[in-house]
Write an enzyme that holds these catalytic residues in place. Structure first.
Site, short mmCIF file in Angstrom:
data_model
loop_
_atom_site.label_atom_id
_atom_site.label_comp_id
_atom_site.label_asym_id
_atom_site.label_seq_id
_atom_site.Cartn_x
_atom_site.Cartn_y
_atom_site.Cartn_z
N GLY A 63 72.68 28.41 -8.09
CA GLY A 63 71.42 27.73 -7.79
C GLY A 63 70.68 28.44 -6.67
O GLY A 63 69.97 29.42 -6.88
N GLY A 64 70.88 27.95 -5.45
CA GLY A 64 70.14 28.44 -4.29
C GLY A 64 70.06 29.96 -4.17
O GLY A 64 68.98 30.53 -3.98
N TRP A 77 67.24 27.93 -11.55
CA TRP A 77 66.19 27.75 -10.54
C TRP A 77 65.83 26.29 -10.30
O TRP A 77 64.99 25.99 -9.45
CB TRP A 77 64.93 28.51 -10.97
N LYS A 78 66.38 25.38 -11.07
CA LYS A 78 66.05 23.95 -10.93
C LYS A 78 64.53 23.77 -10.92
O LYS A 78 63.84 24.46 -11.67
CB LYS A 78 66.71 23.37 -9.68
N GLY A 123 75.01 22.87 -4.12
CA GLY A 123 73.95 22.73 -3.14
C GLY A 123 74.43 22.22 -1.79
O GLY A 123 73.62 21.82 -0.95
C1 PEP Z 1 73.71 24.87 -9.66
O1 PEP Z 1 72.57 24.48 -9.58
O2 PEP Z 1 74.27 24.87 -10.76
C2 PEP Z 1 74.40 25.31 -8.44
C3 PEP Z 1 75.64 25.69 -8.53
O3 PEP Z 1 73.68 25.27 -7.27
P1 PEP Z 1 74.10 25.97 -5.87
O4 PEP Z 1 74.50 27.38 -6.19
O5 PEP Z 1 72.87 25.90 -5.04
O6 PEP Z 1 75.25 25.20 -5.34
#
Ligand code: PEP
Length: 258
Positions: free
Chosen positions: A236-237, A10-11, A175
């Protein structure tokens, strides 16, 4: 046979109220992890307790932190220990994410120390590796990833290596909306597994889970997760929305049972 790990990073998103609302929704969509799939969500430190409480009602749902310090205590303002993370009910931790390497001076050496500390504390480390765009363009991605894997696992025994998860995350795909193709992902995952076999042995390498991360979402997850050496995702997203994340979890369940 390896099982899948579908992990969400979730960052710096979702406060405690948002975390509770997320789990309320997510647990309606996934009342237990499908056979052959473990689920991991990694919120900010302040949401770990609430997340771990909410996750305890779902079989196969784990909580992790996004970083730790390798010391047990001391004058390290703003840092957190492995034991403190464990105390919240979390049982995993992401280590060496490219954002930490880029913005917080994380090196292969600190990744190695943190990985050892996580294992010692009983946390499963999710060790991130992956090349920059220019490194891929210069065809140096295999060398870069090999070096990150070898240095990250230096001095870690076979038994402890079995407790780790590797996440291959090409930095150019994080991202950005740009994903590695399933063939690119498979190629480098197989390469990482070969390196693990060299460091340990074939049987150990065959057991260690290697996740793909970089713009994985409900549209591309099926194809990526269908690759032989892709054992899950670090997302992530698309992990911030219960519906897209749960879809990916269900894809993994279908692939496992097919
Ligand atoms: C991550 O934060 O490890 C990632 C892969 O982000 P995203 O899926 O948004 O690219």
């Amino acid at each position: 046979m390896r099982t899948f790990l579908i992990a969400g990073n979730w960052k710096m998103h979702q406060n405690v109220a948002e975390t509770k609302a997320y789990f309320n929704e997510f647990t309606k969509l996934v009342s237990k992890a499908p056979e052959g799939v473990s689920i991991l969500l990694c919120p900010v430190y302040t949401s770990l307790h609430a997340a771990a409480d909410a996750a305890s009602s779902v079989d196969g749902l784990h909580i992790g932190a996004q970083n730790l310090h390798f010391e047990d205590k001391g004058a390290f303002t703003g840092e957190i220990t492995a034991a403190m993370i464990k105390e919240t009910g979390a049982d995993h931790v992401i280590i060496g994410h490219s954002e930490r390497r880029q913005y917080y001076n994380e090196t292969d050496e600190t990744v190695n120390k943190k990985t050892k500390k996580a294992i010692e504390a009983g946390l499963t480390p999710v060790v991130c590796v992956g090349e920059l765009l220019e490194e891929r363009k210069e065809d140096r991605h295999f060398d870069v990833v090999r070096s990150q894997v070898v240095k990250g696992l230096e001095g870690i025994s076979k038994n402890d290596a079995l407790k780790t998860v590797i996440a291959y995350e090409p930095v150019w795909a994080i991202g950005t909306g740009e994903t590695a193709s399933p063939e690119q992902a498979q190629e480098i995952h197989a390469f990482i597994r070969k390196e693990l076999a060299g460091l340990y042995d074939e049987a150990t390498a065959a057991e260690i889970r290697i996740l793909y991360g970089g713009s994985m979402n409900a549209k591309n997850a099926d194809e990526l997760l269908s690759q032989e050496d892709v054992d899950g995702g670090l997302i992530g997203g698309a992990s911030l929305k219960p519906d897209s994340f749960s879809e990916i979890v269900h894809f993994a369940g279908k692939i496992y049972s097919s």
